[in-house]
Structure formats: C-alpha cells, structure tokens
Design a protein around this motif. Structure first.
Motif, short mmCIF file in Angstrom:
data_model
loop_
_atom_site.label_atom_id
_atom_site.label_comp_id
_atom_site.label_asym_id
_atom_site.label_seq_id
_atom_site.Cartn_x
_atom_site.Cartn_y
_atom_site.Cartn_z
N PHE A 81 51.07 21.51 11.48
CA PHE A 81 50.89 21.21 12.65
C PHE A 81 49.62 20.94 13.93
CE2 PHE A 81 55.60 22.99 11.80
CZ PHE A 81 55.93 21.93 12.23
N ALA A 82 50.29 20.83 15.34
CA ALA A 82 48.74 21.11 15.78
C ALA A 82 47.56 22.29 15.83
CB ALA A 82 48.81 20.30 17.23
N VAL A 83 47.03 22.76 15.67
CA VAL A 83 45.70 23.89 16.12
C VAL A 83 46.07 23.87 17.52
CG1 VAL A 83 43.52 24.81 15.52
CG2 VAL A 83 44.53 22.85 13.91
N GLY A 94 52.24 28.27 18.45
CA GLY A 94 51.02 29.27 18.94
C GLY A 94 51.54 31.18 19.00
N PHE A 95 51.99 30.94 17.60
CA PHE A 95 52.83 32.59 17.53
C PHE A 95 51.14 32.78 16.35
CE2 PHE A 95 56.29 29.84 16.43
CZ PHE A 95 55.59 29.91 14.48
N ASP A 96 51.20 31.64 15.65
CA ASP A 96 50.51 31.90 14.84
C ASP A 96 48.55 31.90 15.21
OD1 ASP A 96 51.65 31.38 12.91
OD2 ASP A 96 51.92 29.44 12.63
N PRO A 97 48.26 33.02 14.59
CA PRO A 97 46.96 33.56 14.71
C PRO A 97 45.92 31.77 14.91
CG PRO A 97 47.10 34.60 13.04
CD PRO A 97 48.42 33.51 13.35
N PRO A 98 44.87 31.49 16.23
CA PRO A 98 44.26 30.11 16.41
C PRO A 98 44.01 29.80 14.65
CG PRO A 98 44.04 31.09 18.17
CD PRO A 98 44.55 31.96 17.09
N LYS A 99 42.94 30.68 14.08
CA LYS A 99 42.47 30.10 12.75
C LYS A 99 43.33 29.72 11.49
CE LYS A 99 41.16 35.14 11.54
NZ LYS A 99 40.60 36.26 11.62
#
Length: 110
Positions: A107-109, A95-100
């Motif tokens: 890992f899961a999007v 979750g700390f990575d930008p969605p795009k």
C-alpha cells in the motif's frame, strides 16, 4: 481515477455494513462520520455481563486525497475491501503500521 467524494461514500458504506454485524444485542455499533474533516469511525459501546465494552473497531481518515486506515480491528481488513471496490493501493495508507515498515505492505507509504 476515483475522487475523494467516492472514497467518502465507500468508507461510509463499509462502516455502516460492518455496524450491522454486531452479534450481541447489548452492544451498540456506532458509526461516526465527520465529512467536514474526513474522519470516520466505527465504535462498539455496551456491556457484556459485568464487563464494559468500548472501543474503536475501525478508524479511517482521508488526508491529502488518500485513505488512511488508522485502526482496523477486523479480520478481512477495510483496506482489502476498499481495493475490491476499485480503490488503488497507492491511495491507501496503513497508518497503524510504522512509517519505516509501510513500503513492505504493498500500500502507499504516505
């Protein structure tokens, strides 16, 4: 397939183990487990000389059956530790990575 109850136990065990690794007796490692809402945190609280130490080292949520790593200030990475415990990568969202950018992580999007 693992269950959400198993995910809760893995997360609590990993945070509890990590809390025992505090190197400075003036720093408290506090684990916060909200099992009703599936929020889990490891927070450091204390003082080093005249400097206040306070911060969330790890914050993990379970949302819609997936483990969301919201904050990870560790070297190994709790997501990697979860995979070693048998949690499929497709059930872990960084979750700390930008969605795009999440599709590049393995890992899961969402």
């Amino acid at each position: 397939m693992a269950t959400v109850d198993e995910y809760r136990e893995h997360i609590k065990n990993l945070l509890t183990a990590r809390a025992k690794l505090v190197w400075d007796k003036r720093i408290q490692a506090e684990t916060i487990f909200d099992t009703e809402r599936d929020h889990y945190q490891l927070v450091y609280v204390g003082w080093q000389e005249s400097k206040r130490v306070y911060g969330t080292v790890l914050h993990v949520d379970i949302i819609n059956g997936k483990i969301w790593v919201q904050q990870d200030g560790t070297e190994v990475g709790i997501a990697n530790e979860l995979v070693e415990l048998g949690v499929p990568k497709e059930d872990i969202v960084l979750g700390f990575d930008p969605p795009k950018m999440r599709h590049y992580t393995g890992f899961a999007v969402e």
